[in-house]
Scaffold this motif. Structure first.
Motif, PDB file in Angstrom:
ATOM      1  N   LEU A 198      42.843  38.726  42.332  1.00 49.30           N
ATOM      2  CA  LEU A 198      42.549  38.901  40.851  1.00 49.30           C
ATOM      3  C   LEU A 198      43.150  37.877  39.959  1.00 49.30           C
ATOM      4  O   LEU A 198      42.348  37.249  39.158  1.00 49.30           O
ATOM      5  N   TRP A 219      41.150  34.707  40.229  1.00 53.29           N
ATOM      6  CA  TRP A 219      39.817  34.532  39.574  1.00 53.29           C
ATOM      7  C   TRP A 219      40.228  34.347  38.133  1.00 53.29           C
ATOM      8  O   TRP A 219      39.533  33.774  37.395  1.00 53.29           O
ATOM      9  N   ARG A 252      29.629  31.237  40.753  1.00 56.75           N
ATOM     10  CA  ARG A 252      29.586  32.257  41.914  1.00 56.75           C
ATOM     11  C   ARG A 252      30.398  31.996  42.873  1.00 56.75           C
ATOM     12  O   ARG A 252      29.672  31.167  43.695  1.00 56.75           O
ATOM     13  N   THR A 272      33.092  36.855  42.769  1.00 58.50           N
ATOM     14  CA  THR A 272      33.488  36.690  41.560  1.00 58.50           C
ATOM     15  C   THR A 272      32.423  35.849  40.786  1.00 58.50           C
ATOM     16  O   THR A 272      31.474  35.100  41.467  1.00 58.50           O
ATOM     17  N   SER A 309      32.706  33.829  46.290  1.00 51.69           N
ATOM     18  CA  SER A 309      32.932  35.067  47.155  1.00 51.69           C
ATOM     19  C   SER A 309      33.751  34.532  48.462  1.00 51.69           C
ATOM     20  O   SER A 309      33.770  33.351  48.912  1.00 51.69           O
ATOM     21  N   ARG A 334      33.269  38.206  35.746  1.00 52.45           N
ATOM     22  CA  ARG A 334      33.340  39.600  36.805  1.00 52.45           C
ATOM     23  C   ARG A 334      34.241  39.328  38.088  1.00 52.45           C
ATOM     24  O   ARG A 334      33.913  38.340  38.847  1.00 52.45           O
ATOM     25  N   PHE A 335      34.935  40.220  38.200  1.00 54.16           N
ATOM     26  CA  PHE A 335      35.400  40.626  39.693  1.00 54.16           C
ATOM     27  C   PHE A 335      35.216  41.508  40.228  1.00 54.16           C
ATOM     28  O   PHE A 335      35.153  42.623  39.688  1.00 54.16           O
TER      29      PHE A 335
END
Length: 196
Positions: A164, A167, A150, A85, A152, A64-65
């Motif tokens: 994006l 990621w 995880r 992320t 960020s 997930r982004f």
């Protein structure tokens, strides 16, 4: 933050620019993306994308982004944007005992950020691994390691399309896909993009 008025707040110019940088961004053909509702309580404006990496018809990684934007900024973010992320994959059980697994997985984050040349500050995150052993009727199922990354960071500009891609590359790396050589773009007529 949920709006209580009948009219949603006007989208700030910086958030609109960030969204525009995400639209139509191309990733390698193994990466499939879909926009989902963003969180509403963490920041006044948000966008979220779910992704999966499929190789030889098998899902090898998911993630997930999330883009958060608070025009007033947040001290912990050190800016007015935050990229959050998540990447999940399954590895062979032998890797569960590997002391450096967490360190290696975190370098995937930092190396992808560096290789992309994106501006990012206040990066942080966690790497979690879980060894799954099956018993009874499931005893024949081999042991497996679930790895979760995880991460960020705060982008230093509104070109979030590059983030994006970082990621998507992180998901591909975690899923075991070989990196594309410098200057090479994978071509596929079914290539997935974000947005229209």
């Amino acid at each position: 933050m949920t709006c209580v008025s009948a009219h949603p707040p006007e989208v700030p110019e910086r958030f609109a620019a960030a969204l525009a940088s995400l639209r139509g961004r191309r990733t390698r053909p193994e990466v499939r993306l879909v926009e989902i509702p963003g969180p509403t309580r963490v920041a006044p404006f948000s966008l979220a994308v779910e992704g999966e990496v499929v190789a030889e018809d098998e899902e090898v990684a998911t993630g997930r982004f999330v883009v958060l934007h608070d025009p007033a900024g947040q001290d912990a973010w050190r800016g007015d944007f935050r990229v959050v992320t998540l990447v999940r994959t399954q590895l062979e059980a032998e890797l569960a005992a590997e002391d450096l697994l967490g360190d290696v997985a975190w370098t995937w984050v930092t190396e992808n950020l560096e290789a992309a040349g994106v501006g990012a500050v206040a990066a942080g995150g966690t790497v979690t691994r879980v060894l799954s052993s099956s018993y009874g009727a499931l005893g024949a199922t081999p042991d497996a390691v679930d790895l979760e990354i995880r991460a960020s960071w705060t982008p230093t500009d509104t070109d979030l399309g590059a983030h994006l891609e970082v990621w998507a590359d992180l998901m591909s790396t975690a899923g075991g896909l070989p990196p594309l050589p410098d200057g090479v773009t994978a071509l596929d007529v079914r290539r997935r993009t974000v947005g229209p």
